[in-house]
Design a protein around this motif. Structure first.
Motif, mmCIF file in Angstrom:
data_model
loop_
_atom_site.group_PDB
_atom_site.id
_atom_site.type_symbol
_atom_site.label_atom_id
_atom_site.label_comp_id
_atom_site.label_asym_id
_atom_site.label_seq_id
_atom_site.Cartn_x
_atom_site.Cartn_y
_atom_site.Cartn_z
ATOM 1 N N THR A 1 -7.579 -13.103 -7.076
ATOM 2 C CA THR A 1 -6.517 -12.145 -6.806
ATOM 3 C C THR A 1 -5.145 -12.813 -6.952
ATOM 4 O OG1 THR A 1 -6.526 -12.610 -4.424
ATOM 5 C CG2 THR A 1 -7.996 -10.866 -5.215
ATOM 6 N N GLU A 2 -4.097 -12.019 -6.741
ATOM 7 C CA GLU A 2 -2.756 -12.513 -6.978
ATOM 8 C C GLU A 2 -1.794 -11.983 -5.918
ATOM 9 O OE1 GLU A 2 -1.235 -12.924 -11.222
ATOM 10 O OE2 GLU A 2 0.033 -11.278 -10.491
ATOM 11 N N VAL A 3 -0.927 -12.862 -5.436
ATOM 12 C CA VAL A 3 0.173 -12.467 -4.568
ATOM 13 C C VAL A 3 1.416 -12.396 -5.443
ATOM 14 C CG1 VAL A 3 1.631 -13.146 -2.614
ATOM 15 C CG2 VAL A 3 -0.838 -13.529 -2.526
ATOM 16 N N ASP A 4 2.175 -11.325 -5.321
ATOM 17 C CA ASP A 4 3.304 -11.123 -6.222
ATOM 18 C C ASP A 4 4.265 -12.309 -6.208
ATOM 19 O OD1 ASP A 4 2.522 -8.649 -7.237
ATOM 20 O OD2 ASP A 4 3.341 -7.578 -5.518
ATOM 21 N N PHE A 5 4.642 -12.759 -4.989
ATOM 22 C CA PHE A 5 5.611 -13.846 -4.922
ATOM 23 C C PHE A 5 5.281 -14.825 -3.800
ATOM 24 C CE2 PHE A 5 8.237 -10.160 -6.392
ATOM 25 C CZ PHE A 5 8.361 -10.583 -7.698
ATOM 26 N N VAL A 6 5.264 -16.105 -4.172
ATOM 27 C CA VAL A 6 5.289 -17.188 -3.181
ATOM 28 C C VAL A 6 6.724 -17.688 -3.178
ATOM 29 C CG1 VAL A 6 4.400 -19.442 -2.522
ATOM 30 C CG2 VAL A 6 2.905 -17.807 -3.708
ATOM 31 N N ALA A 7 7.423 -17.498 -2.073
ATOM 32 C CA ALA A 7 8.836 -17.864 -1.968
ATOM 33 C C ALA A 7 8.961 -19.091 -1.080
ATOM 34 C CB ALA A 7 9.638 -16.695 -1.383
ATOM 35 N N VAL A 8 9.474 -20.169 -1.652
ATOM 36 C CA VAL A 8 9.595 -21.435 -0.933
ATOM 37 C C VAL A 8 11.050 -21.624 -0.525
ATOM 38 C CG1 VAL A 8 9.162 -23.909 -0.984
ATOM 39 C CG2 VAL A 8 7.723 -22.360 -2.346
ATOM 40 N N GLY A 9 11.286 -21.662 0.784
ATOM 41 C CA GLY A 9 12.629 -21.842 1.310
ATOM 42 C C GLY A 9 12.728 -23.062 2.196
ATOM 43 N N ASP A 10 13.808 -23.148 2.941
ATOM 44 C CA ASP A 10 14.040 -24.305 3.802
ATOM 45 C C ASP A 10 12.979 -24.446 4.888
ATOM 46 O OD1 ASP A 10 16.295 -24.891 2.347
ATOM 47 O OD2 ASP A 10 17.665 -23.858 3.708
ATOM 48 N N GLU A 11 12.376 -23.334 5.277
ATOM 49 C CA GLU A 11 11.401 -23.358 6.362
ATOM 50 C C GLU A 11 9.963 -23.272 5.864
ATOM 51 O OE1 GLU A 11 12.444 -20.436 9.258
ATOM 52 O OE2 GLU A 11 14.487 -21.185 9.501
ATOM 53 N N GLY A 12 9.770 -23.488 4.578
ATOM 54 C CA GLY A 12 8.413 -23.483 4.040
ATOM 55 C C GLY A 12 8.131 -22.258 3.189
ATOM 56 N N GLU A 13 6.852 -21.952 3.046
ATOM 57 C CA GLU A 13 6.426 -20.881 2.151
ATOM 58 C C GLU A 13 6.380 -19.528 2.873
ATOM 59 O OE1 GLU A 13 2.643 -22.168 0.737
ATOM 60 O OE2 GLU A 13 3.465 -23.637 -0.658
ATOM 61 N N GLU A 14 6.708 -18.493 2.112
ATOM 62 C CA GLU A 14 6.534 -17.110 2.555
ATOM 63 C C GLU A 14 5.839 -16.362 1.429
ATOM 64 O OE1 GLU A 14 10.363 -15.519 3.540
ATOM 65 O OE2 GLU A 14 10.866 -17.163 4.901
ATOM 66 N N TYR A 15 5.039 -15.357 1.784
ATOM 67 C CA TYR A 15 4.276 -14.618 0.787
ATOM 68 C C TYR A 15 4.703 -13.152 0.795
ATOM 69 C CZ TYR A 15 1.402 -18.800 1.368
ATOM 70 O OH TYR A 15 0.970 -20.097 1.463
ATOM 71 N N TYR A 16 4.914 -12.614 -0.417
ATOM 72 C CA TYR A 16 5.388 -11.236 -0.547
ATOM 73 C C TYR A 16 4.493 -10.459 -1.507
ATOM 74 C CZ TYR A 16 9.727 -12.676 1.716
ATOM 75 O OH TYR A 16 10.665 -13.145 2.618
ATOM 76 N N GLN A 17 4.023 -9.326 -1.041
ATOM 77 C CA GLN A 17 3.322 -8.374 -1.889
ATOM 78 C C GLN A 17 4.201 -7.128 -1.982
ATOM 79 O OE1 GLN A 17 0.951 -9.448 -3.475
ATOM 80 N NE2 GLN A 17 -0.790 -8.085 -3.748
ATOM 81 N N VAL A 18 4.364 -6.603 -3.195
ATOM 82 C CA VAL A 18 5.274 -5.481 -3.426
ATOM 83 C C VAL A 18 4.486 -4.306 -4.007
ATOM 84 C CG1 VAL A 18 7.386 -4.710 -4.558
ATOM 85 C CG2 VAL A 18 7.133 -7.127 -3.904
ATOM 86 N N ALA A 19 4.631 -3.142 -3.397
ATOM 87 C CA ALA A 19 3.983 -1.930 -3.897
ATOM 88 C C ALA A 19 4.915 -0.751 -3.656
ATOM 89 C CB ALA A 19 2.646 -1.688 -3.198
ATOM 90 N N TYR A 20 5.016 0.145 -4.625
ATOM 91 C CA TYR A 20 5.907 1.282 -4.440
ATOM 92 C C TYR A 20 5.452 2.125 -3.262
ATOM 93 C CZ TYR A 20 9.413 4.682 -5.743
ATOM 94 O OH TYR A 20 10.522 5.488 -5.728
ATOM 95 N N THR A 21 4.150 2.347 -3.159
ATOM 96 C CA THR A 21 3.598 3.079 -2.017
ATOM 97 C C THR A 21 2.163 2.637 -1.767
ATOM 98 O OG1 THR A 21 3.077 5.277 -1.102
ATOM 99 C CG2 THR A 21 2.851 4.999 -3.489
ATOM 100 N N VAL A 22 1.763 2.688 -0.511
ATOM 101 C CA VAL A 22 0.353 2.442 -0.159
ATOM 102 C C VAL A 22 -0.178 3.618 0.655
ATOM 103 C CG1 VAL A 22 0.489 -0.072 -0.255
ATOM 104 C CG2 VAL A 22 1.071 1.095 1.884
ATOM 105 N N ASN A 23 0.518 4.740 0.576
ATOM 106 C CA ASN A 23 0.140 5.925 1.363
ATOM 107 C C ASN A 23 -0.769 6.850 0.564
ATOM 108 O OD1 ASN A 23 1.460 5.210 3.678
ATOM 109 N ND2 ASN A 23 3.229 6.551 3.375
ATOM 110 N N ASP A 24 -1.994 6.412 0.304
ATOM 111 C CA ASP A 24 -2.956 7.336 -0.283
ATOM 112 C C ASP A 24 -3.944 7.777 0.790
ATOM 113 O OD1 ASP A 24 -4.209 4.938 -0.003
ATOM 114 O OD2 ASP A 24 -4.810 4.721 -2.091
ATOM 115 N N ALA A 25 -4.700 8.804 0.486
ATOM 116 C CA ALA A 25 -5.517 9.466 1.505
ATOM 117 C C ALA A 25 -6.587 8.562 2.094
ATOM 118 C CB ALA A 25 -6.162 10.722 0.904
ATOM 119 N N ASP A 26 -7.228 7.748 1.287
ATOM 120 C CA ASP A 26 -8.363 6.961 1.778
ATOM 121 C C ASP A 26 -7.990 5.523 2.141
ATOM 122 O OD1 ASP A 26 -7.900 5.939 -0.709
ATOM 123 O OD2 ASP A 26 -9.905 6.328 -1.525
ATOM 124 N N GLY A 27 -6.724 5.163 2.000
ATOM 125 C CA GLY A 27 -6.285 3.815 2.368
ATOM 126 C C GLY A 27 -6.647 2.736 1.374
#
Length: 398
Positions: free
Chosen positions: A326-352
Motif C-alpha cells: 500500500t501507499e501513504v500519500d505523504f511522509v513529511a519530515v520536519g524538525d520533530e520527526g516524521e508525520e504521515y498524511y493521507q488525502v482523500a476528497y471524501t470518505v463518506n460513502d454508505a458502507d464505509g
C-alpha cells in the motif's frame, strides 16, 4: 497588496547576517513584491533610501547590464563606504557569471545582499561551489489558501473560495484580474515566459512543441506515478515519438523552473529511499486549468496537489510512503520527526469502504508518529485509533 508575512519574517530573521539571502520560485509568485515589502520594512527601521540599492534585471532600464563586471560596477558605484548598504538584485540569472559579482559584494563588510531567481539552476554548479555555506535559500510559492482567503475578509464560504482558489490561480496578480478570459491570457503569458525564457533559451531545446506536450501530459497526471519510460511510451503511442533521455531532460528543466515539483518514494518500514515511482505536482492548479481547460478531472489529485504545496510551504521534506503493498500519500519530515498524511476528497460513502481503504496504509505503520487523514468532508475532528481525520480546509487555514 497581500502581505506575504511568513516569507517577510524569514528575510527579517536573516537581516544583517553574514549570508546571501536567495529567494527562489516560479515566475510571478511574488518574489519582487516580497523584496519591496522588505525594503518598506527596512525604512520603518530607520534605513534611508540611499542605503538601499535595488536592481530588477527584468526591467528595460537594466538590460544593458549583461556581465558580472557590469553588474558589480553598477552597484559598487552606488555604495556608501561609511554606511550599511542593502543590495537587492532581482532575477539575477539574467547576468552572465552573476555569482562572481554576488560573491564580491558579499565580501564587503557593509553589504547585506539579497537576490532572486526563477530557476533552480541558480543554486547549482559553480554558484553552489563558490558560495557554499554562505547563502540561505528562501523557497517561495504562489499564494497559500490562507493567503488567498485573506484577500476576502468578509467571505467565510471556504468551500466556494477553495473552488475559486484552484480554478482562478494562486499567482498574486491573478487576484487583480476579474474576467476569466483575461486571467487565462495572463496565465498563458506566464507559461510562455517560463517555457521560452527559463527553459528553451537556457537549455537550447530545439522542439518547443514537444516540450509543451510533455508539460500538458504532466499536468494531466499530477499525483500519478510517472516514470520516464511510461511517459515516453505513452506519448509515442499517441503519435509523439520521444526518447527516454529527452523526457528526462525536459522533466529536469521543468522542475528547475519550478513549474513542477518532483517527489520520490520512501519505504516506511525499511527506512530507505526507493529509486522508482516518482510523482509530480504543479506549482499552480489555475495554470493547469488554463492549459487543459475545464475537462473532467480527478478532484482527489487536485486536493493532493494543494496539500503537497502546503507541506512544502511549511518546510517539510516530503516523500511518498510505501507501506508493503500500500501507499501513504505523504511522509513529511520536519524538525520533530516524521508525520504521515493521507488525502482523500471524501470518505463518506454508505458502507464505509472508502474510509477503510484510506486508513489501511496508516494503520499498518507501527511507529507512534502523528498520522492524519485530510478530507473535504464536513465532519468534526475525529480520531480513528489515533489517526486524526481533519477537514482539509481547516488544516490549510490553521
Amino acid at each position: 497588496m497581500i502581505q506575504r508575512q511568513e516569507y517577510l519574517n524569514s528575510l527579517i530573521s536573516f537581516r544583517d547576517k553574514q549570508l546571501i539571502k536567495v529567494v527562489t520560485g516560479i515566475r510571478r509568485c511574488g518574489k519582487s513584491t516580497l523584496l519591496e515589502l522588505y525594503q518598506d520594512y527596512l525604512r520603518t527601521e530607520g534605513v534611508t533610501d540611499e542605503q538601499i540599492i535595488a536592481v530588477n534585471l527584468e526591467e528595460g532600464e537594466y538590460y544593458e547590464i549583461e556581465t558580472y563586471k557590469q553588474l558589480y560596477k553598477f552597484i559598487t558605484d552606488k555604495l556608501i563606504p561609511t554606511k550599511k548598504m542593502y543590495v537587492f538584485i532581482d532575477e539575477v540569472q539574467r547576468v552572465i557569471d552573476f555569482q562572481k559579482a554576488v560573491d564580491s559584494l558579499y565580501a564587503k563588510r557593509n553589504c547585506d545582499v539579497y537576490i532572486t531567481g526563477s530557476n533552480a539552476y541558480l543554486l547549482s554548479g559553480e554558484l553552489a561551489t563558490l558560495l557554499s555555506g554562505r547563502y540561505v535559500e528562501i523557497k517561495m510559492l504562489p499564494l497559500s489558501f490562507k493567503e488567498y482567503v485573506s484577500n476576502f475578509p468578509e467571505d467565510n464560504n471556504y468551500e466556494r473560495l477553495y473552488s475559486d482558489y484552484i480554478r482562478n490561480s494562486t499567482f498574486p496578480y491573478a487576484l487583480e484580474i476579474a474576467k476569466p478570459k483575461d486571467r487565462r491570457q495572463y496565465l498563458q503569458g506566464i507559461y510562455d515566459t517560463i517555457v521560452l525564457k527559463d527553459i528553451v533559451a537556457r537549455r537550447k531545446f530545439p522542439d518547443t512543441a514537444m516540450l509543451k506536450s510533455v508539460v500538458r501530459f504532466m499536468f494531466d497526471n499530477i499525483g500519478n506515478t510517472c516514470s520516464t519510460n511510461k511517459i515516453a511510451n505513452t506519448m509515442t503511442s499517441a503519435g509523439r515519438k520521444i526518447s527516454v533521455h529527452t523526457v528526462e531532460s525536459y522533466l529536469t528543466a521543468l522542475t528547475d523552473a519550478f513549474i513542477l515539483y518532483q517527489i520520490g518514494r520512501y519505504d516506511v518500514k525499511g527506512k530507505q529511499y526507493l529509486k522508482t515511482g516518482d510523482k509530480y505536482y504543479a506549482a499552480d492548479i489555475g495554470l493547469r486549468y488554463a492549459l487543459l481547460g475545464a475537462k473532467k478531472t480527478d478532484m482527489g489529485h487536485i486536493l493532493e496537489n494543494v496539500v503537497f504545496l502546503e507541506l512544502y510551504r511549511r518546510g517539510y521534506e516530503i516523500h511518498i510512503g510505501k507501506v508493503g503493498s500500500t501507499e501513504v500519500d505523504f511522509v513529511a519530515v520536519g524538525d520533530e520527526g516524521e508525520e504521515y498524511y493521507q488525502v482523500a476528497y471524501t470518505v463518506n460513502d454508505a458502507d464505509g469502504a472508502s474510509l477503510r481503504r484510506e486508513l489501511a496504509p496508516l494503520e499498518s505503520i507501527n511507529d507512534h508518529n502523528p498520522k492524519y487523514l485530510l478530507t473535504m468532508d464536513n465532519t468534526p475532528l475525529t480520531s480513528h485509533n489515533g489517526i486524526k481525520q481533519i477537514n482539509v480546509l481547516d488544516w490549510l487555514l490553521k
